[in-house]
Design a protein around this motif. Structure first.
Motif, PDB file in Angstrom:
ATOM      1  N   GLN A  11     -12.593   1.902  -6.049  1.00  0.00           N
ATOM      2  CA  GLN A  11     -13.361   1.212  -7.096  1.00  0.00           C
ATOM      3  C   GLN A  11     -14.785   1.034  -6.572  1.00  0.00           C
ATOM      4  O   GLN A  11     -15.079   0.073  -5.864  1.00  0.00           O
ATOM      5  N   SER A  12     -15.650   1.957  -6.915  1.00  0.00           N
ATOM      6  CA  SER A  12     -16.994   1.987  -6.322  1.00  0.00           C
ATOM      7  C   SER A  12     -17.802   0.723  -6.597  1.00  0.00           C
ATOM      8  O   SER A  12     -18.660   0.361  -5.801  1.00  0.00           O
ATOM      9  N   LEU A  18       0.820  -1.217   0.000  1.00  0.00           N
ATOM     10  CA  LEU A  18       0.000   0.000   0.000  1.00  0.00           C
ATOM     11  C   LEU A  18       0.850   1.261   0.000  1.00  0.00           C
ATOM     12  O   LEU A  18       0.436   2.289  -0.546  1.00  0.00           O
ATOM     13  N   LYS A  19       2.034   1.190   0.598  1.00  0.00           N
ATOM     14  CA  LYS A  19       2.922   2.352   0.574  1.00  0.00           C
ATOM     15  C   LYS A  19       3.362   2.647  -0.855  1.00  0.00           C
ATOM     16  O   LYS A  19       3.556   3.797  -1.230  1.00  0.00           O
ATOM     17  N   LEU A  20       3.480   1.586  -1.650  1.00  0.00           N
ATOM     18  CA  LEU A  20       3.882   1.747  -3.047  1.00  0.00           C
ATOM     19  C   LEU A  20       2.703   2.128  -3.941  1.00  0.00           C
ATOM     20  O   LEU A  20       2.871   2.868  -4.912  1.00  0.00           O
ATOM     21  N   LYS A  21       1.528   1.590  -3.631  1.00  0.00           N
ATOM     22  CA  LYS A  21       0.315   1.858  -4.426  1.00  0.00           C
ATOM     23  C   LYS A  21      -0.855   2.126  -3.475  1.00  0.00           C
ATOM     24  O   LYS A  21      -1.731   1.284  -3.313  1.00  0.00           O
ATOM     25  N   PRO A  22      -0.893   3.287  -2.847  1.00  0.00           N
ATOM     26  CA  PRO A  22      -1.912   3.563  -1.826  1.00  0.00           C
ATOM     27  C   PRO A  22      -3.339   3.607  -2.355  1.00  0.00           C
ATOM     28  O   PRO A  22      -4.278   3.474  -1.591  1.00  0.00           O
ATOM     29  N   LYS A  23      -3.499   3.776  -3.649  1.00  0.00           N
ATOM     30  CA  LYS A  23      -4.855   3.866  -4.215  1.00  0.00           C
ATOM     31  C   LYS A  23      -5.292   2.565  -4.885  1.00  0.00           C
ATOM     32  O   LYS A  23      -6.230   2.558  -5.672  1.00  0.00           O
ATOM     33  N   ILE A  68     -12.994  -2.673   8.262  1.00  0.00           N
ATOM     34  CA  ILE A  68     -13.917  -1.710   7.654  1.00  0.00           C
ATOM     35  C   ILE A  68     -13.146  -0.599   6.961  1.00  0.00           C
ATOM     36  O   ILE A  68     -13.470  -0.213   5.824  1.00  0.00           O
ATOM     37  N   HIS A  69     -12.135  -0.087   7.618  1.00  0.00           N
ATOM     38  CA  HIS A  69     -11.342   1.000   7.030  1.00  0.00           C
ATOM     39  C   HIS A  69     -10.811   0.601   5.648  1.00  0.00           C
ATOM     40  O   HIS A  69     -10.943   1.360   4.681  1.00  0.00           O
ATOM     41  N   TYR A  70     -10.231  -0.578   5.551  1.00  0.00           N
ATOM     42  CA  TYR A  70      -9.615  -0.982   4.283  1.00  0.00           C
ATOM     43  C   TYR A  70     -10.653  -1.390   3.232  1.00  0.00           C
ATOM     44  O   TYR A  70     -10.456  -1.126   2.040  1.00  0.00           O
ATOM     45  N   TYR A  71     -11.774  -1.990   3.661  1.00  0.00           N
ATOM     46  CA  TYR A  71     -12.844  -2.250   2.694  1.00  0.00           C
ATOM     47  C   TYR A  71     -13.399  -0.933   2.151  1.00  0.00           C
ATOM     48  O   TYR A  71     -13.680  -0.805   0.958  1.00  0.00           O
TER      49      TYR A  71
END
Length: 177
Positions: free
Chosen positions: A51-52, A14-19, A41-44
């Motif tokens: 990606q909605s 995630l540090k490399l690709k946070p989005k 919950i935070h990560y979901y």
């Protein structure tokens, strides 16, 4: 089963690709497996922000909310999943579970029926529908759904248990063994 290592790896990714929706989702999965629902919950939520239409993230978010007793949030998550994929049997089944817990029996039954209509081999929906019908006094109907579930998966212990309880309630003690 190496949750700490997996979590560390996903956080590094995630540090490399946070989005990245996928990395957020996978990290949430690892955390969910440890019953750390608030963290999951935070990560979901991050996955669904990126990606909605990430249906699995919406479904699993609903499971986290349900585990925490946040039933209205669980309903919203399952409905979001169904908005993006109206043919998602798990979302219907899980929504049915929450609605039954809230006492909305008719809508819960409708959800279980929808799950079965989508996937005729979806044993959890047959079981849940059987439970709902038994609990509402429709025991003969309940038996038919347990039997359908056992025809699909004859080794599922929970179905055998549910059927045995029902048969005892019907006074069919010999059949319940």
């Amino acid at each position: 089963g190496l949750h700490d290592e997996a979590e560390f790896s996903y956080k590094t990714a995630l540090k490399l690709k946070p989005k990245s929706a996928e990395i957020n989702f996978n990290l949430a999965q690892v955390i969910y497996e440890q019953a750390r629902y608030l963290d999951a919950i935070h990560y979901y939520q991050q996955a669904t922000k990126q990606q909605s239409d990430f249906v699995a993230a919406h479904v699993n978010l609903g499971a986290c909310y349900k585990a925490l007793g946040r039933l209205d949030d669980a309903i919203s998550s399952y409905k979001n999943a169904l908005k993006f994929n109206p043919e998602h049997a798990d979302a219907y089944n899980n929504l049915g579970v929450v609605l039954k817990e809230l006492g909305d029996i008719a809508q819960a039954e409708s959800c279980y029926q929808a799950a079965i209509a989508i996937n005729a081999d979806y044993v959890p929906a047959y079981n849940n529908l059987g439970i709902l019908l038994k609990d509402t006094g429709r025991k003969i109907e309940a038996e038919s759904f347990y039997l359908k579930a056992l025809k699909i998966d004859p080794l599922r212990a929970v179905t055998h248990s549910n059927l045995a309880v029902l048969l005892r309630e019907l006074g069919r003690f010999a059949d319940s063994e």
